[in-house]
Design a protein around this motif. Structure first.
Motif, mmCIF file in Angstrom:
data_model
loop_
_atom_site.group_PDB
_atom_site.id
_atom_site.type_symbol
_atom_site.label_atom_id
_atom_site.label_comp_id
_atom_site.label_asym_id
_atom_site.label_seq_id
_atom_site.Cartn_x
_atom_site.Cartn_y
_atom_site.Cartn_z
ATOM 1 N N LYS A 10 0.847 -1.197 0.000
ATOM 2 C CA LYS A 10 0.000 0.000 0.000
ATOM 3 C C LYS A 10 0.878 1.240 0.000
ATOM 4 O O LYS A 10 1.937 1.256 0.624
ATOM 5 C CB LYS A 10 -0.880 0.032 1.251
ATOM 6 N N VAL A 21 -2.868 0.605 -4.173
ATOM 7 C CA VAL A 21 -2.683 -0.770 -3.692
ATOM 8 C C VAL A 21 -2.029 -1.549 -4.826
ATOM 9 O O VAL A 21 -2.610 -1.709 -5.900
ATOM 10 C CB VAL A 21 -4.036 -1.413 -3.302
ATOM 11 N N THR A 38 -7.462 -6.126 3.298
ATOM 12 C CA THR A 38 -6.769 -4.862 3.017
ATOM 13 C C THR A 38 -7.764 -3.769 2.652
ATOM 14 O O THR A 38 -7.685 -2.638 3.149
ATOM 15 C CB THR A 38 -5.761 -5.058 1.856
#
Lengths: 117, 160
Positions: A10, A21, A38
């Motif tokens: 990230k 990402v 995530t």
């Protein structure tokens, strides 16, 4: 990269509060939950503007694509978006089959991705 | 590929083994039969079918009530004309042909994540057959022809 490996990185992009990402490897029914976690973590911190760099994703199955599909409307509800950047030929073919290129913004590079927001 | 190739493998009901199945399909389908992108799609169709079994064929209640072994058999047959896959499991019956097609706009609107595997299999493979052997196992057979049966004839071609 081994055929079952999957990596997530990230990076916060200063411009427009966008989160990048970066994915690499194989996104399938075995690995998709890590991406789901995530995205959920980003949403929980108020990050709804997300660019997903797919340049190093060798393979995606419906479980992987489902993470983006499941997250898009929540991003929209918070005035954000999920932009899919630079998919490989294999991944683009799957997006085409699923009709996702009609629904998601699929772009070639970072400048085009940022221009979406 | 000028000769017939046959491969049988048995994998545990664990998504860790999906990559092993994909590699086997990619090697066979990619070896002179299909382009790399098409071979990848066939591997995807097999991956989706096997992943569905891993996730849904052996629910807890099935296993607790004495459900049978969880292994999944994947049998691949390649000829110069076609690539055939037979997937066998011993879990609950599930006919993928009963699954309705997906309206992607609705799917996205509802934030729905699953239910796309069968949709993909239908779009990739030319034939899908399902058989349930009473009290024994489920069999899913999928076929992809090397020659694109839906390809349009070139202009001026004579149709037999």
């Amino acid at each position: 990269m081994a055929a079952d490996e999957f990596k997530i990185e990230k990076e916060q992009i200063a411009e427009k509060g966008v989160m990048l990402v970066r994915l690499a490897g194989y996104l399938d029914a075995h690995t998709f939950e890590r991406l789901e976690e995530t995205i959920a973590e980003l949403f929980s911190k108020g990050h709804y503007k997300i660019v997903v760099d797919l340049a190093n994703v060798e393979y995606i199955s419906s479980a992987g694509a489902g993470v983006f599909i499941g997250a898009l409307s929540e991003a929209h509800e918070h005035k954000g978006n999920i932009v899919l950047m630079n998919p490989t030929a294999n991944v683009r073919e799957v997006f085409d089959l699923l009709g996702l290129t009609q629904i998601f913004q699929v772009v070639d590079d970072r400048a085009a991705a940022l221009a979406v927001f | 590929m000028s000769k017939n190739v046959h491969l049988e493998m048995t994998v545990p009901c664990d998504t860790t083994y999906l990559s092993k199945v994909r590699i086997a399909v990619l090697e066979m389908a990619g070896e002179g039969l299909f382009t790399p992108v098409k071979a990848n799609l066939i591997a995807l169709a097999v991956d989706e079918a096997v992943a569905n079994i891993m996730e849904h064929a052996y629910p807890d209640e099935f296993v607790q009530s004495g459900g049978k072994r969880k292994d999944i058999d994947v049998i691949l047959d390649a000829t110069p004309e076609r690539f055939e896959v037979l997937i066998r499991d011993r879990g609950v019956t599930f006919d993928p042909r009963d699954v309705p097609d997906v309206d992607m706009q609705q799917h996205v609107k509802a934030g729905r994540k699953g239910g796309l595997g069968i949709f993909l299999i239908r779009r990739i493979m030319d034939e899908i057959h399902y058989h349930y052997k009473q009290g024994s196992h489920n069999e899913l057979q999928m076929i992809k022809y090397v020659e694109d049966r839906n390809a349009k004839a070139p202009p001026g071609a004579v149709t037999p």
